[in-house]
Write a protein that holds these residues in place. Structure first.
Motif, short mmCIF file in Angstrom:
data_model
loop_
_atom_site.label_atom_id
_atom_site.label_comp_id
_atom_site.label_asym_id
_atom_site.label_seq_id
_atom_site.Cartn_x
_atom_site.Cartn_y
_atom_site.Cartn_z
N ASP A 53 0.84 -1.25 0.14
CA ASP A 53 0.00 -0.23 0.00
C ASP A 53 1.00 1.28 0.10
O ASP A 53 0.87 2.09 0.90
CB ASP A 53 -1.12 -0.09 0.81
CG ASP A 53 -0.42 -0.23 2.50
OD1 ASP A 53 1.05 -0.66 2.51
OD2 ASP A 53 -0.96 0.03 3.67
N LEU A 54 1.73 1.23 -1.08
CA LEU A 54 2.60 2.31 -1.17
C LEU A 54 2.06 3.63 -2.09
O LEU A 54 2.93 4.75 -1.97
CB LEU A 54 3.98 1.67 -1.83
CG LEU A 54 5.24 2.64 -1.81
CD1 LEU A 54 5.67 2.60 -0.15
CD2 LEU A 54 6.24 1.86 -2.78
N ASP A 55 1.11 3.39 -2.76
CA ASP A 55 0.53 4.51 -3.76
C ASP A 55 -0.96 4.59 -3.35
O ASP A 55 -1.70 4.23 -4.04
CB ASP A 55 0.71 3.90 -5.13
CG ASP A 55 0.64 4.78 -6.23
OD1 ASP A 55 0.06 5.95 -5.92
OD2 ASP A 55 0.94 4.69 -7.18
N ARG A 75 6.34 1.61 6.68
CA ARG A 75 7.59 1.37 6.66
C ARG A 75 8.43 2.63 6.09
O ARG A 75 9.47 2.54 5.56
CB ARG A 75 7.85 0.14 5.69
CG ARG A 75 7.08 -1.27 6.05
CD ARG A 75 8.16 -2.03 6.60
NE ARG A 75 9.15 -2.45 6.11
CZ ARG A 75 10.48 -2.63 6.56
NH1 ARG A 75 10.52 -2.29 7.85
NH2 ARG A 75 11.39 -2.98 5.69
N THR A 76 7.77 3.58 6.49
CA THR A 76 8.58 4.99 5.99
C THR A 76 9.97 5.06 6.55
O THR A 76 10.73 5.50 5.82
CB THR A 76 7.38 6.12 6.33
OG1 THR A 76 6.06 6.09 5.64
CG2 THR A 76 8.21 7.48 6.07
N GLY A 79 6.38 12.70 -3.87
CA GLY A 79 6.58 12.25 -2.50
C GLY A 79 6.71 10.68 -1.93
O GLY A 79 6.79 10.59 -0.86
N LEU A 80 6.33 10.04 -2.93
CA LEU A 80 5.88 8.75 -2.65
C LEU A 80 7.29 7.70 -2.74
O LEU A 80 8.15 8.35 -4.07
CB LEU A 80 4.81 8.04 -3.57
CG LEU A 80 3.40 8.85 -3.22
CD1 LEU A 80 2.40 8.06 -4.07
CD2 LEU A 80 3.16 8.58 -1.85
N PHE A 81 7.46 6.78 -2.04
CA PHE A 81 8.97 6.03 -2.38
C PHE A 81 8.23 5.24 -3.53
O PHE A 81 7.42 4.62 -3.86
CB PHE A 81 9.08 5.01 -1.05
CG PHE A 81 9.41 5.95 -0.06
CD1 PHE A 81 10.74 6.46 0.10
CD2 PHE A 81 8.42 6.18 1.12
CE1 PHE A 81 10.91 7.27 1.40
CE2 PHE A 81 8.59 6.86 2.08
CZ PHE A 81 9.80 7.54 2.29
N TYR A 113 8.66 1.92 -6.02
CA TYR A 113 8.37 0.27 -5.97
C TYR A 113 9.89 -0.15 -5.76
O TYR A 113 9.90 -1.20 -4.93
CB TYR A 113 7.64 -0.17 -7.03
CG TYR A 113 7.59 -1.81 -7.09
CD1 TYR A 113 6.76 -2.37 -6.15
CD2 TYR A 113 8.49 -2.32 -8.22
CE1 TYR A 113 6.87 -3.88 -6.52
CE2 TYR A 113 8.49 -3.78 -8.12
CZ TYR A 113 7.71 -4.45 -7.42
OH TYR A 113 7.64 -5.88 -7.57
N ASN A 114 10.63 -0.04 -6.55
CA ASN A 114 11.85 -0.89 -6.54
C ASN A 114 12.77 -0.84 -5.26
O ASN A 114 13.06 -1.69 -4.79
CB ASN A 114 12.79 -0.55 -7.74
CG ASN A 114 12.53 -1.05 -9.11
OD1 ASN A 114 12.20 -2.28 -9.15
ND2 ASN A 114 12.22 -0.07 -10.19
N LEU A 115 12.73 0.54 -4.96
CA LEU A 115 13.59 0.87 -3.49
C LEU A 115 12.97 -0.16 -2.27
O LEU A 115 13.26 -0.64 -1.65
CB LEU A 115 13.49 2.18 -3.10
CG LEU A 115 14.08 2.45 -1.51
CD1 LEU A 115 15.57 2.62 -1.67
CD2 LEU A 115 13.51 3.81 -1.11
N ALA A 116 11.20 0.06 -2.19
CA ALA A 116 10.43 -0.50 -1.18
C ALA A 116 10.66 -2.05 -1.11
O ALA A 116 10.69 -2.65 -0.20
CB ALA A 116 8.93 0.11 -1.08
#
Length: 292
Positions: free
Chosen positions: A45-47, A80-81, A167-169, A171-174
């Motif tokens: 739920d990153l987006d 997980r910020t 401002g969103l992280f 996908y590849n990093l997370a």
């Protein structure tokens, strides 16, 4: 593989699970259980703009209805910020990051691949994304099902975004930070995610962590060849027809279907699936038209 095997299913809550989601869930589950391993569920739920209210809870309820019970606490990327911020700080301390304000349209106009236009502009955050410098491109990897997978060299060489301008992280990093945290030993997922694998392998190397192995399952396609997806309005799984859909998933994954399966309970079906699971029998296509 041994009981140190840890796999995962990582859906995004942008809608209910559909048959394509079921293939990824069942494939990852059976691979984990056949290797006497642990199967985890992560909600990506990153987006927030793409999320559908109640979808995360619906996904978990659906997995339970299909007897796909996870072995540890659910991980939610929205919680997980701090871990992602720490990862970015680590990469920045290595002088591997810089800000970029290029638009997709601008990049397309210069040949489709980003070519480092902002690398020496010394931009600040503002309305800019954070890119990671690619010093050692990963242009191939070995997939357990497909063997050697070559990645477009121009794509592999790109400096890619790890924190978006909104401002969103990224996908590849997370996904890499989370796979490290959860100790994932193998990633089993759909073939639509083959392309980002090189970038993820590069991140594992930068973090000094062992990378998991990869197994990309065939995608479920519509008759027109398009991927069965939430964006294409794929119908949600019917939890009143669990056995029928589970057997259909087994058939798609090339398990030896027989009439006797109709007499088994859901737990018995999953046990049967675990006992008959074999990666070497999986179809090698990247995409298969749904034909139930």
């Amino acid at each position: 593989m041994s009981n140190s095997y840890v796999g995962r299913f990582a859906p995004s809550p942008s809608g209910p699970l559909h048959f394509g989601s079921l293939i990824a869930a069942v494939g990852s589950y059976l691979q984990a259980k056949a290797n006497h391993g642990t199967w985890l569920v992560r909600i990506e739920d990153l987006d927030p703009p793409r999320e559908v209210a109640g979808a995360a809870a619906n996904i978990l309820t659906t997995l339970e209805a299909f007897g796909l019970h996870w072995d540890r606490e659910i991980m939610y990327q929205s919680q997980r910020t701090t871990a992602y911020q720490d990862a970015i700080a680590f990469l920045s301390q290595q002088n591997l990051t810089y800000f970029c304000d290029c638009t997709r349209k601008q990049i397309q106009a210069k040949g489709a691949f980003y070519q480092g236009q902002c690398k020496h502009k010394q931009l600040t955050a503002g309305n800019a994304a954070l890119r990671l410098t690619t010093t050692t491109p990963v242009d191939y990897f070995i997939d357990e099902l497909h063997g050697k997978i070559d990645i477009n060299k121009a794509l592999a060489a790109e400096d890619f975004i790890i924190h978006r301008k909104d401002g969103l992280f990224a996908y590849n990093l997370a996904v890499v930070v989370d796979d490290i945290e959860q100790g994932i030993s193998q990633v089993v997922r759909g073939a639509d995610l083959i392309e980002p694998t090189g970038r993820q392998l590069y991140l594992f190397a930068l973090f000094g962590q062992p990378a998991p192995s990869y197994l990309h399952l065939p995608l479920v396609s519509n008759a027109d060849g398009s991927k069965l997806s939430k964006q294409n309005h794929a119908p949600a799984l019917d939890t009143s027809q669990v056995k029928k859909q589970l057997i259909a998933a087994f058939k798609f994954l090339a398990l030896p279907i027989s009439a006797e399966l109709q007499d088994l309970s859901i737990p018995q079906l999953l046990q049967w699936g675990t006992e008959h699971w074999s990666v070497k029998n999986l179809p090698r296509q990247k995409s298969i038209v749904l034909n139930l």
